[in-house]
Motif scaffolding. Sequence first.
Motif, PDB file in Angstrom:
ATOM      1  N   VAL A 221       0.856  -1.180   0.000  1.00 50.15           N
ATOM      2  CA  VAL A 221       0.000   0.000   0.000  1.00 50.15           C
ATOM      3  C   VAL A 221       0.894   1.232   0.000  1.00 50.15           C
ATOM      4  O   VAL A 221       1.923   1.264   0.696  1.00 50.15           O
ATOM      5  N   CYS A 222       0.529   2.247  -0.794  1.00 51.94           N
ATOM      6  CA  CYS A 222       1.225   3.539  -0.712  1.00 51.94           C
ATOM      7  C   CYS A 222       0.481   4.404   0.303  1.00 51.94           C
ATOM      8  O   CYS A 222      -0.640   4.850   0.046  1.00 51.94           O
ATOM      9  N   VAL A 357       4.111   0.227   2.290  1.00 47.55           N
ATOM     10  CA  VAL A 357       3.857  -0.568   3.483  1.00 47.55           C
ATOM     11  C   VAL A 357       3.187  -1.881   3.088  1.00 47.55           C
ATOM     12  O   VAL A 357       2.242  -1.869   2.301  1.00 47.55           O
ATOM     13  N   PRO A 358       3.661  -3.023   3.607  1.00 47.49           N
ATOM     14  CA  PRO A 358       2.904  -4.267   3.417  1.00 47.49           C
ATOM     15  C   PRO A 358       1.469  -4.059   3.906  1.00 47.49           C
ATOM     16  O   PRO A 358       1.240  -3.495   4.984  1.00 47.49           O
ATOM     17  N   GLU A 359       0.506  -4.504   3.122  1.00 48.19           N
ATOM     18  CA  GLU A 359      -0.892  -4.214   3.421  1.00 48.19           C
ATOM     19  C   GLU A 359      -1.268  -4.606   4.852  1.00 48.19           C
ATOM     20  O   GLU A 359      -1.990  -3.874   5.542  1.00 48.19           O
ATOM     21  N   ALA A 360      -0.758  -5.742   5.308  1.00 48.17           N
ATOM     22  CA  ALA A 360      -1.112  -6.213   6.654  1.00 48.17           C
ATOM     23  C   ALA A 360      -0.563  -5.319   7.762  1.00 48.17           C
ATOM     24  O   ALA A 360      -1.050  -5.368   8.898  1.00 48.17           O
ATOM     25  N   ASP A 361       0.448  -4.505   7.458  1.00 46.83           N
ATOM     26  CA  ASP A 361       1.086  -3.665   8.476  1.00 46.83           C
ATOM     27  C   ASP A 361       0.602  -2.218   8.462  1.00 46.83           C
ATOM     28  O   ASP A 361       1.107  -1.390   9.225  1.00 46.83           O
ATOM     29  N   THR A 362      -0.364  -1.898   7.595  1.00 53.11           N
ATOM     30  CA  THR A 362      -0.773  -0.501   7.421  1.00 53.11           C
ATOM     31  C   THR A 362      -1.259   0.112   8.729  1.00 53.11           C
ATOM     32  O   THR A 362      -0.852   1.222   9.109  1.00 53.11           O
ATOM     33  N   GLY A 363      -2.141  -0.579   9.433  1.00 53.83           N
ATOM     34  CA  GLY A 363      -2.669  -0.046  10.690  1.00 53.83           C
ATOM     35  C   GLY A 363      -1.587   0.177  11.721  1.00 53.83           C
ATOM     36  O   GLY A 363      -1.593   1.190  12.436  1.00 53.83           O
TER      37      GLY A 363
END
Length: 395
Positions: A221-222, A357-363
Amino acid sequence: MTPTRTHGTGGTETLAGAFAAHFGHAPDGLWQAPGRVNLIGEHTDYNEGLVLPFAIDRTTTVAVAARSDRRMLLTSTFTGAAPVEFDLDTLDPDAFDPGPAGAWSAYPAGVAWELGRAGVSVPGFELLVSSDVPVGAGLSSSAALECAVASALAELAGAELNATELADLGRRAENNVVGAPTGIMDQYASMLGAEDCAVYLDCRDGSFRRVPLGLDESGLVCLVIDTKVAHAHAHGGYAARRASCARGAELMGVNALRDLDTNDLARAEHILDGETFRRVRHIVHENDRVARTVDMLESRGAAAIGALLDASHRSMRDDFEISCAELDLAVHTARASGAIGARMTGGGFGGSAIALVPEADTGRVEDAVWRAFSDRGLRTPDTFAVRPAAGAHRL
């Protein structure tokens, strides 16, 4: 100010209704143009170098109707004020002063003026603007407005101008009427964007090609981190950096810094003063990083470009000196919390950083950034994901 979102049919109907409420009749049409994120290639555009921006799914929309006279009436959903009025026949960019409340109107008025200079018979018009591109965040809200207005006015005037011609009109409006010494990157990104693609642009000859980003395939994700530190291109550090680059090119005996490569840096260090050398070194290395990023994207995918984003930020922080404490904090925190690469984006001195960012780490990354800013007593930044999107078009 909080512009009204205009995505989707509902937003379109809302803006058309707002236009009718302002002006007493329906618009002739609605045109939309996106903001942009610059993936890499900062301050290289006015040095005739290489850039790699992409249009984003944050947009500016204009509802426009032609008039039978030569008056421009300009208003927006985020001012709520009476329209700013100008006469196309008496508009003087050297004496243009709409006042603080109408400062944004310099952009559409400038586009109309530049179209006239290009030989296009622009009718008078009424215009209502809505946008969800954050202002002052380094995401080219100004270019989005210019490109939406240029697309609308060219069509209403029956002028057959292509996307790059419209982009250049927007750039000239920003240079000649607004007074911001920007290059062509922002307008080209807004006009030429495509879904899941960045625009690999050579700012010397205007040639470009679209490069697939493949963020979804890479599971990335950007993430944009808007520090809320506003910047303005029309004055200050941006103009100083441009002047420093011009001085460096002159002293090195080249037309533009694009003509130098890494082999020239040893000679440059002997010829230039320390500050000018650092400015030149950033541009030379940044051009190289753009080309290497494209190679990486095409050979190994988006997951391979993180180190190049990191190096770009260090260069902007240390050599070009256009970062700030808030941008550095956003970049450092994002990287420490799971981003594969991060950098400031835009002209600098505030605005936004981006992180892949890896999608799973966005939060987790968002939480860490908010906490870091809170711990230092800073304003809470806005964080949001953006996707590569289509360029300017009529809705």
